[in-house]
Design a protein around this motif. Structure first.
Motif, PDB file in Angstrom:
ATOM      1  N   LYS A 210      33.857  25.960  50.596  1.00 23.90           N
ATOM      2  CA  LYS A 210      34.654  27.386  49.244  1.00 23.90           C
ATOM      3  C   LYS A 210      33.344  27.878  48.850  1.00 23.90           C
ATOM      4  CE  LYS A 210      38.718  27.902  46.187  1.00 23.90           C
ATOM      5  NZ  LYS A 210      39.517  27.181  44.919  1.00 23.90           N
ATOM      6  N   ALA A 211      32.235  27.281  48.230  1.00 28.10           N
ATOM      7  CA  ALA A 211      31.523  27.536  47.551  1.00 28.10           C
ATOM      8  C   ALA A 211      30.759  29.068  48.427  1.00 28.10           C
ATOM      9  CB  ALA A 211      30.020  26.580  47.315  1.00 28.10           C
TER      10      ALA A 211
ATOM     11  N   ILE B 204      27.215  37.267  46.553  1.00 27.41           N
ATOM     12  CA  ILE B 204      26.024  37.213  46.470  1.00 27.41           C
ATOM     13  C   ILE B 204      25.222  37.878  46.828  1.00 27.41           C
ATOM     14  CG2 ILE B 204      24.139  35.853  46.407  1.00 27.41           C
ATOM     15  CD1 ILE B 204      26.157  33.203  46.637  1.00 27.41           C
ATOM     16  N   LYS B 205      26.019  39.031  48.414  1.00 25.30           N
ATOM     17  CA  LYS B 205      24.589  39.351  48.731  1.00 25.30           C
ATOM     18  C   LYS B 205      24.724  40.766  47.664  1.00 25.30           C
ATOM     19  CE  LYS B 205      25.125  41.344  53.180  1.00 25.30           C
ATOM     20  NZ  LYS B 205      26.016  41.089  54.891  1.00 25.30           N
ATOM     21  N   LYS B 206      25.938  40.767  46.793  1.00 31.66           N
ATOM     22  CA  LYS B 206      25.796  42.438  46.066  1.00 31.66           C
ATOM     23  C   LYS B 206      25.293  42.660  44.897  1.00 31.66           C
ATOM     24  CE  LYS B 206      30.747  44.113  47.352  1.00 31.66           C
ATOM     25  NZ  LYS B 206      31.408  43.161  47.236  1.00 31.66           N
ATOM     26  N   ILE B 207      24.640  40.882  44.534  1.00 30.13           N
ATOM     27  CA  ILE B 207      24.124  40.149  43.574  1.00 30.13           C
ATOM     28  C   ILE B 207      22.787  40.474  43.762  1.00 30.13           C
ATOM     29  CG2 ILE B 207      23.501  38.639  41.715  1.00 30.13           C
ATOM     30  CD1 ILE B 207      26.399  37.848  41.696  1.00 30.13           C
TER      31      ILE B 207
ATOM     32  N   ILE C 129      22.336  35.562  34.884  1.00 28.27           N
ATOM     33  CA  ILE C 129      23.128  35.372  36.612  1.00 28.27           C
ATOM     34  C   ILE C 129      23.511  34.252  36.099  1.00 28.27           C
ATOM     35  CG2 ILE C 129      23.373  35.240  39.106  1.00 28.27           C
ATOM     36  CD1 ILE C 129      20.759  37.270  38.509  1.00 28.27           C
ATOM     37  N   SER C 130      24.871  34.039  36.101  1.00 31.60           N
ATOM     38  CA  SER C 130      25.457  32.107  36.339  1.00 31.60           C
ATOM     39  C   SER C 130      26.237  31.821  36.529  1.00 31.60           C
ATOM     40  CB  SER C 130      26.284  32.346  35.046  1.00 31.60           C
ATOM     41  OG  SER C 130      25.520  32.463  33.170  1.00 31.60           O
ATOM     42  N   VAL C 131      25.786  30.210  37.624  1.00 28.37           N
ATOM     43  CA  VAL C 131      26.692  30.085  38.417  1.00 28.37           C
ATOM     44  C   VAL C 131      28.063  28.716  37.337  1.00 28.37           C
ATOM     45  CG1 VAL C 131      26.950  27.965  40.157  1.00 28.37           C
ATOM     46  CG2 VAL C 131      25.031  30.080  39.966  1.00 28.37           C
ATOM     47  N   VAL C 132      29.061  28.963  37.463  1.00 28.95           N
ATOM     48  CA  VAL C 132      29.658  28.625  36.763  1.00 28.95           C
ATOM     49  C   VAL C 132      30.929  27.661  37.196  1.00 28.95           C
ATOM     50  CG1 VAL C 132      29.473  30.314  34.285  1.00 28.95           C
ATOM     51  CG2 VAL C 132      31.436  30.382  36.261  1.00 28.95           C
TER      52      VAL C 132
ATOM     53  N   VAL D  50      28.813  33.823  40.052  1.00 30.41           N
ATOM     54  CA  VAL D  50      29.347  33.196  40.321  1.00 30.41           C
ATOM     55  C   VAL D  50      30.545  31.785  40.341  1.00 30.41           C
ATOM     56  CG1 VAL D  50      28.437  34.071  42.225  1.00 30.41           C
ATOM     57  CG2 VAL D  50      27.263  31.777  41.392  1.00 30.41           C
ATOM     58  N   GLU D  51      31.663  31.600  40.433  1.00 27.85           N
ATOM     59  CA  GLU D  51      32.546  30.616  40.518  1.00 27.85           C
ATOM     60  C   GLU D  51      32.369  29.877  42.063  1.00 27.85           C
ATOM     61  OE1 GLU D  51      36.220  31.470  39.218  1.00 27.85           O
ATOM     62  OE2 GLU D  51      36.075  31.703  37.272  1.00 27.85           O
TER      63      GLU D  51
END
Ligand code: F6R
Length: 366
Positions: free
Chosen positions: A204-205, A212-215, A302-305, A320-321
């Motif tokens: 899923k991640a 992520i490519k866009k970021i 930029i957060s990974v949540v 990104v979740e």
């Protein structure tokens, strides 16, 4: 040979649901509440009775060791020290009877790690190896061990070997905790069930790839990056920074989020991307205040949540979740977006991601 992927690194990142599953296959059975680690059986009581565990490794493998430290201390109640093999071998370390050494190495050929093992062995310590390459020098030099079974890793930047190391180390720790009685059967069962869900969660991640490519496109020209996390996500911050440095040549630092105010906070301005690994765990509230500190200085967050989080996304420029999972297993999932971020940034900068300059896959010189 790259299975349709542009680079080995990307192929290996995408292989992780499978490599993690391969690593657990035949070893973990949640319905029976059982962990079977063949290569360890003869020596596992040494770990159960260990007064202290010393972990020696380099680079990414050392980061896996840091996660293992938290894991062993939480569930086995054994004190753990994690050492850079290169420091350990030259600093006249105290190695006592009752100490057990765990050496972690993807290649099994890292000169400093091998020398650290020989030193510990000469003092009578029992050494466990966690290696990927079957029959490698380190695998042969150790008394017992567990292979990571991630398959050959060709990209110089370690990805699937890291998650396989975390998987093996978690299984070893839970097996020790079970024998020691430092974990309840219920808690053990819960964690084993969670471990079995990891491949699907990693899958899923990986769906975050396009996002992520866009970021990445927006940050590819940044000159610096800071990665912050706490608890089990602190080593993930170190690993995210290392991945970015080695393949994109952008300077990056990983820090425990709370330590930021003791220095690195001075670096933060409107040009500084700060990646927070801010999943919902026991340090969540604390991380929220660390994000506020960065925002107050205009850092770009930029957060990974964890999926469904509302608070941190409202405070971040990009989010990104990842799926929810027990704190102790989160690094297996939270590292995925960081691997992808470094990969895309490096590709966009025209770097040779599979063979970055100045680096070799096995560091056989000290
Ligand atoms: C990072 C990386 C290196 C290795 C380090 C140890 O992506 O690949 O930092 O992790 O050289 O190598 P092994 O695990 O083979 O002992």
């Amino acid at each position: 040979e790259k299975g349709g992927f542009e680079h080995f690194m990307l192929k290996e990142i995408f292989e992780q649901p499978r490599s993690i599953r391969d690593c657990m296959r035949g070893r973990l059975d949640s319905t029976q509440g059982r962990l079977v680690l063949g290569g360890l059986s003869e020596y596992i009581t040494k770990l159960v009775n260990a007064e202290r565990i010393l972990i020696v490794a380099c680079g990414t493998s050392w980061h896996a060791g840091l996660v293992a430290e938290y894991f062993f201390e939480e569930f086995c109640r054994i004190p753990v020290e994690v050492e850079y093999a290169s420091e350990f071998r030259y600093r006249n370390p105290v190695i006592r009877e009752g100490d057990v050494v765990i050496a972690i190495s993807q290649s099994g050929e890292t000169a400093d790690t091998l020398a650290a093992i020989e030193l510990a062995k000469s003092k009578g310590a029992i050494i466990f190896g966690v290696c990927n390459v079957v029959g490698s020098s380190i695998a042969r030099a150790t008394h017992a061990g567990a292979y990571t079974h991630a398959g050959p890793e060709i990209g110089v930047a370690s990805t699937k070997a890291f998650t396989a190391q975390l998987t093996v180390l978690s299984m070893i720790a839970l097996s020790v905790a079970q024998r020691k009685g430092t974990i309840t059967e219920q808690k053990l069962h819960e964690l084993l069930v969670e471990m079995e869900t990891i491949p699907a969660k990693v899958e899923k991640a990986l769906l975050l790839n396009d996002e992520i490519k866009k970021i990445s496109a927006l940050f590819k020209d940044s000159r610096n990056f800071i990665y912050l996390g706490r608890g089990y996500n602190f080593p993930v911050a170190l690993e995210g920074a290392l991945k970015l440095k080695e393949i994109s040549y952008i300077h990056a630092e990983g820090y425990p989020a709370a330590e930021m105010k003791h220095g690195p906070i001075a670096l933060i301005d409107e040009e500084m991307p700060v990646v927070f690994i801010a999943t919902r765990d026991s340090s969540y509230e604390k991380v929220v205040s660390n994000i506020q500190e960065v925002k107050a200085r205009k850092g770009r967050v930029i957060s990974v949540v964890t999926e469904g989080d509302k608070l941190i996304p409202a405070m971040s420029e990009f989010v990104v979740e990842v799926p929810a999972v027990h704190d102790a297993l989160m690094p297996l999932v939270s590292v995925i977006p960081l691997q992808l971020l470094s990969y895309h940034i490096a590709v966009m900068r025209g770097c040779n991601v599979d063979q970055p300059r100045n680096l070799a896959k096995s560091v056989t010189v000290e």
